[in-house]
Design a protein around this motif. Structure first.
Motif, PDB file in Angstrom:
ATOM      1  N   ASN A   7       8.043   8.891 -22.605  1.00  0.00           N
ATOM      2  CA  ASN A   7       7.956  10.161 -22.210  1.00  0.00           C
ATOM      3  C   ASN A   7       7.838  10.590 -20.687  1.00  0.00           C
ATOM      4  OD1 ASN A   7       7.770  11.554 -24.868  1.00  0.00           O
ATOM      5  ND2 ASN A   7       5.903  10.414 -25.199  1.00  0.00           N
ATOM      6  N   HIS A   8       7.382   9.233 -20.148  1.00  0.00           N
ATOM      7  CA  HIS A   8       7.165   9.444 -18.591  1.00  0.00           C
ATOM      8  C   HIS A   8       7.357   8.116 -17.981  1.00  0.00           C
ATOM      9  CE1 HIS A   8       4.416  12.788 -20.129  1.00  0.00           C
ATOM     10  NE2 HIS A   8       5.074  13.303 -19.118  1.00  0.00           N
ATOM     11  N   VAL A   9       8.342   8.216 -16.976  1.00  0.00           N
ATOM     12  CA  VAL A   9       8.521   6.768 -16.301  1.00  0.00           C
ATOM     13  C   VAL A   9       8.676   7.035 -14.917  1.00  0.00           C
ATOM     14  CG1 VAL A   9      10.281   4.697 -16.168  1.00  0.00           C
ATOM     15  CG2 VAL A   9      10.025   5.907 -18.417  1.00  0.00           C
ATOM     16  N   ILE A  10       8.252   6.070 -13.975  1.00  0.00           N
ATOM     17  CA  ILE A  10       8.280   6.126 -12.682  1.00  0.00           C
ATOM     18  C   ILE A  10       9.329   5.014 -11.966  1.00  0.00           C
ATOM     19  CG2 ILE A  10       7.083   5.678 -10.399  1.00  0.00           C
ATOM     20  CD1 ILE A  10       4.677   7.180 -11.520  1.00  0.00           C
ATOM     21  N   ALA A  11      10.041   5.551 -11.162  1.00  0.00           N
ATOM     22  CA  ALA A  11      10.894   4.573 -10.449  1.00  0.00           C
ATOM     23  C   ALA A  11      10.849   4.645  -8.992  1.00  0.00           C
ATOM     24  CB  ALA A  11      12.499   5.141 -10.494  1.00  0.00           C
ATOM     25  N   SER A  12      10.579   3.487  -8.468  1.00  0.00           N
ATOM     26  CA  SER A  12       9.912   3.573  -7.105  1.00  0.00           C
ATOM     27  C   SER A  12      10.665   2.098  -6.179  1.00  0.00           C
ATOM     28  CB  SER A  12       8.569   3.230  -7.014  1.00  0.00           C
ATOM     29  OG  SER A  12       7.891   3.376  -5.874  1.00  0.00           O
ATOM     30  N   THR A  13      10.493   2.336  -5.058  1.00  0.00           N
ATOM     31  CA  THR A  13      11.304   1.191  -4.260  1.00  0.00           C
ATOM     32  C   THR A  13      10.679   1.209  -2.838  1.00  0.00           C
ATOM     33  OG1 THR A  13      13.170   1.586  -5.430  1.00  0.00           O
ATOM     34  CG2 THR A  13      13.451   0.140  -3.658  1.00  0.00           C
TER      35      THR A  13
ATOM     36  N   GLN B  19       1.002  -1.201  -0.035  1.00  0.00           N
ATOM     37  CA  GLN B  19      -0.030  -0.034  -0.010  1.00  0.00           C
ATOM     38  C   GLN B  19       0.865   1.430  -0.129  1.00  0.00           C
ATOM     39  OE1 GLN B  19      -3.034   0.134  -0.471  1.00  0.00           O
ATOM     40  NE2 GLN B  19      -3.368   2.118  -0.101  1.00  0.00           N
ATOM     41  N   MET B  20       2.060   1.225   0.707  1.00  0.00           N
ATOM     42  CA  MET B  20       2.858   2.351   0.649  1.00  0.00           C
ATOM     43  C   MET B  20       3.528   2.659  -0.622  1.00  0.00           C
ATOM     44  SD  MET B  20       5.503   2.554   4.045  1.00  0.00           S
ATOM     45  CE  MET B  20       6.319   0.802   3.430  1.00  0.00           C
ATOM     46  N   MET B  21       3.872   1.636  -1.241  1.00  0.00           N
ATOM     47  CA  MET B  21       4.542   1.989  -2.678  1.00  0.00           C
ATOM     48  C   MET B  21       3.239   2.319  -3.618  1.00  0.00           C
ATOM     49  SD  MET B  21       6.418  -0.455  -5.379  1.00  0.00           S
ATOM     50  CE  MET B  21       8.193  -0.544  -4.616  1.00  0.00           C
ATOM     51  N   TYR B  22       2.072   1.853  -3.591  1.00  0.00           N
ATOM     52  CA  TYR B  22       1.007   2.076  -4.481  1.00  0.00           C
ATOM     53  C   TYR B  22       0.620   3.552  -4.035  1.00  0.00           C
ATOM     54  CZ  TYR B  22      -3.965   2.953  -6.180  1.00  0.00           C
ATOM     55  OH  TYR B  22      -4.958   3.198  -6.742  1.00  0.00           O
ATOM     56  N   GLU B  23       0.758   4.162  -2.871  1.00  0.00           N
ATOM     57  CA  GLU B  23       0.472   5.507  -2.703  1.00  0.00           C
ATOM     58  C   GLU B  23       1.526   6.461  -3.007  1.00  0.00           C
ATOM     59  OE1 GLU B  23      -2.297   6.955  -1.332  1.00  0.00           O
ATOM     60  OE2 GLU B  23      -3.409   5.083  -1.028  1.00  0.00           O
ATOM     61  N   ALA B  24       2.724   5.898  -3.060  1.00  0.00           N
ATOM     62  CA  ALA B  24       3.834   6.782  -3.124  1.00  0.00           C
ATOM     63  C   ALA B  24       3.688   6.955  -4.806  1.00  0.00           C
ATOM     64  CB  ALA B  24       5.018   6.128  -3.076  1.00  0.00           C
TER      65      ALA B  24
ATOM     66  N   GLN C 235       9.842 -12.731  -4.455  1.00  0.00           N
ATOM     67  CA  GLN C 235       9.366 -12.647  -5.725  1.00  0.00           C
ATOM     68  C   GLN C 235       8.791 -11.199  -5.894  1.00  0.00           C
ATOM     69  OE1 GLN C 235       8.232 -15.650  -3.745  1.00  0.00           O
ATOM     70  NE2 GLN C 235      10.281 -16.281  -4.891  1.00  0.00           N
ATOM     71  N   LEU C 236       9.296 -10.100  -5.265  1.00  0.00           N
ATOM     72  CA  LEU C 236       9.004  -8.860  -5.253  1.00  0.00           C
ATOM     73  C   LEU C 236       7.576  -8.495  -4.910  1.00  0.00           C
ATOM     74  CD1 LEU C 236      11.009  -7.873  -8.486  1.00  0.00           C
ATOM     75  CD2 LEU C 236      11.726  -7.413  -6.299  1.00  0.00           C
ATOM     76  N   GLY C 237       7.258  -9.381  -3.614  1.00  0.00           N
ATOM     77  CA  GLY C 237       5.695  -9.073  -3.431  1.00  0.00           C
ATOM     78  C   GLY C 237       5.238  -7.755  -3.419  1.00  0.00           C
ATOM     79  N   SER C 238       6.002  -6.853  -2.721  1.00  0.00           N
ATOM     80  CA  SER C 238       5.250  -5.490  -2.637  1.00  0.00           C
ATOM     81  C   SER C 238       5.296  -4.782  -4.055  1.00  0.00           C
ATOM     82  CB  SER C 238       5.985  -4.780  -1.745  1.00  0.00           C
ATOM     83  OG  SER C 238       5.962  -5.251  -0.406  1.00  0.00           O
ATOM     84  N   SER C 239       6.146  -4.932  -4.873  1.00  0.00           N
ATOM     85  CA  SER C 239       5.963  -4.190  -6.080  1.00  0.00           C
ATOM     86  C   SER C 239       5.198  -4.764  -7.116  1.00  0.00           C
ATOM     87  CB  SER C 239       7.795  -4.198  -6.623  1.00  0.00           C
ATOM     88  OG  SER C 239       8.690  -3.887  -5.707  1.00  0.00           O
ATOM     89  N   SER C 240       5.303  -5.973  -7.077  1.00  0.00           N
ATOM     90  CA  SER C 240       4.329  -6.663  -7.981  1.00  0.00           C
ATOM     91  C   SER C 240       2.720  -6.532  -7.698  1.00  0.00           C
ATOM     92  CB  SER C 240       4.658  -8.198  -8.086  1.00  0.00           C
ATOM     93  OG  SER C 240       5.860  -8.465  -8.355  1.00  0.00           O
ATOM     94  N   PHE C 241       2.538  -6.491  -6.377  1.00  0.00           N
ATOM     95  CA  PHE C 241       0.905  -6.231  -5.949  1.00  0.00           C
ATOM     96  C   PHE C 241       0.797  -4.909  -5.999  1.00  0.00           C
ATOM     97  CE2 PHE C 241       1.616 -10.303  -3.593  1.00  0.00           C
ATOM     98  CZ  PHE C 241       0.912 -11.069  -4.405  1.00  0.00           C
TER      99      PHE C 241
END
Length: 339
Positions: free
Chosen positions: A134-140, A61-66, A92-98
């Protein structure tokens, strides 16, 4: 396209069309929100669970909100985003994948352990520089409770923490890249090489990652012809107090004195004595929230004009640690400027 003009030296790329970081969001947990950088974070959660059923769901949820908040800040829509590069510490990159499941955006899932913020930012910038988006997001992201459960002991076990141990940051950072506007921009990327000096103690990851940080910083200077004086701040990801000291000492052997401008995100985010975090912070979210919060906002204020971010990662897993394997380290560097 002549790629020779972009690759300089052994490990560095000089971007011909430097992408701009037009919006960022940093979300942290309650403990991080009590630390020295609290005024730089966009959202501070009230507790570790934040109303979710599990710590892993909270991290998702934190990553989605970010991601969602960053798109909103840029006055864009989800459909405007061409790619999402994201990663975390979980299996399996659970947070990022979800989190990616909730956004209708082409997704690259990345694992670089705690180096993932610089890795995702590097690949997002390369995608932009190549003219593919044109637009890319990087998140962790990372989460203290989820990481402890996966890599060390369940919290209920109540294990004693070593003096060299670090506190995994609960937090998520997101950065949105675009071509237009007056914003800080990415000029150079130095990709790290895996370094392993037979460290096996998972409670001393700063020492395990420091050689990789030193190698990447050294090769960045060697490839670009730059030196410490060319930067207002050099910030490693999450070496903590132990790894930071080692990095300073080892770089002196190469002839580089970085003490006057060197900081570590894991050392900055907590007051280790007051908050009982031993050697400092760690985790994917550590450099993510410090970079998207503190570093970016100081760049926007023009207090910093040139920043070198080096996110550092310990490439271990619970399985390899139990099998007695050593802990390889990796570090990726991104130069961000605003003149």
């Amino acid at each position: 396209m002549n790629t020779k003009n972009k690759k300089i030296g052994k490990q560095t790329i000089k971007l011909e069309n430097p992408p701009k970081i037009i919006a960022t969001t940093s979300i942290v947990g309650a403990k991080e929100g009590e630390g020295p950088l609290k005024n730089y974070f966009d959202i501070i959660l009230k507790d570790q669970g934040n109303g979710e059923k599990s710590f892993e769901q909270e991290e998702t949820q934190m990553m989605y909100e970010a991601i969602k908040e960053t798109i909103k800040k840029a006055n864009l829509k989800e459909s405007d985003i061409d790619y999402l590069f994201a990663g975390d510490l979980l299996n399996q990159l659970g947070s990022s994948s979800f989190a990616a499941r909730e956004v209708n955006v082409p997704f690259f899932g990345l694992f670089g352990a705690c180096s993932t913020m610089a890795e995702s930012l590097s690949l997002a910038a390369i995608m932009m520089d190549g003219g593919f988006a044109n637009h890319v997001i990087a998140s962790t992201s990372s989460h203290f409770c989820a990481a402890e459960r996966q890599f060390r002991f369940p919290l209920e076990y109540g294990s004693q923490r070593a003096e060299t141990a670090q506190w995994t940051v609960t937090g998520s950072g997101a950065m949105l890249l675009a071509h237009e506007g007056d914003f800080p921009y990415i000029t150079h990327i130095t990709t790290g090489i895996v370094k392993d000096y037979d460290m096996t103690d998972p409670n001393n990851m700063g020492a395990a990652m420091a050689p990789a940080a030193v190698d990447t910083i050294y090769n960045h200077f060697k490839d670009t012809g730059r030196s410490p004086k060319d930067y207002d701040i050099i910030a490693t990801g999450d070496l903590g107090k132990v790894g930071k000291k080692l990095t300073e000492e080892l770089l002196l052997e190469y002839g580089y004195d970085i003490k006057g401008i060197y900081q570590d995100c894991g050392d900055l985010i907590f007051d280790s004595e007051k908050q009982n975090t031993n050697s400092g912070g760690s985790g994917c979210g550590c450099s993510a929230v410090v970079a998207s919060g503190y570093l970016y906002k100081e760049l926007k204020k023009r207090n910093f004009k040139r920043v070198l971010l080096i996110s550092t990662g310990a490439l271990m897993s619970p399985t390899t640690s139990l099998q007695g394997e050593s802990i390889p380290g990796i570090a990726h560097a991104v130069a961000i400027e605003y003149k």
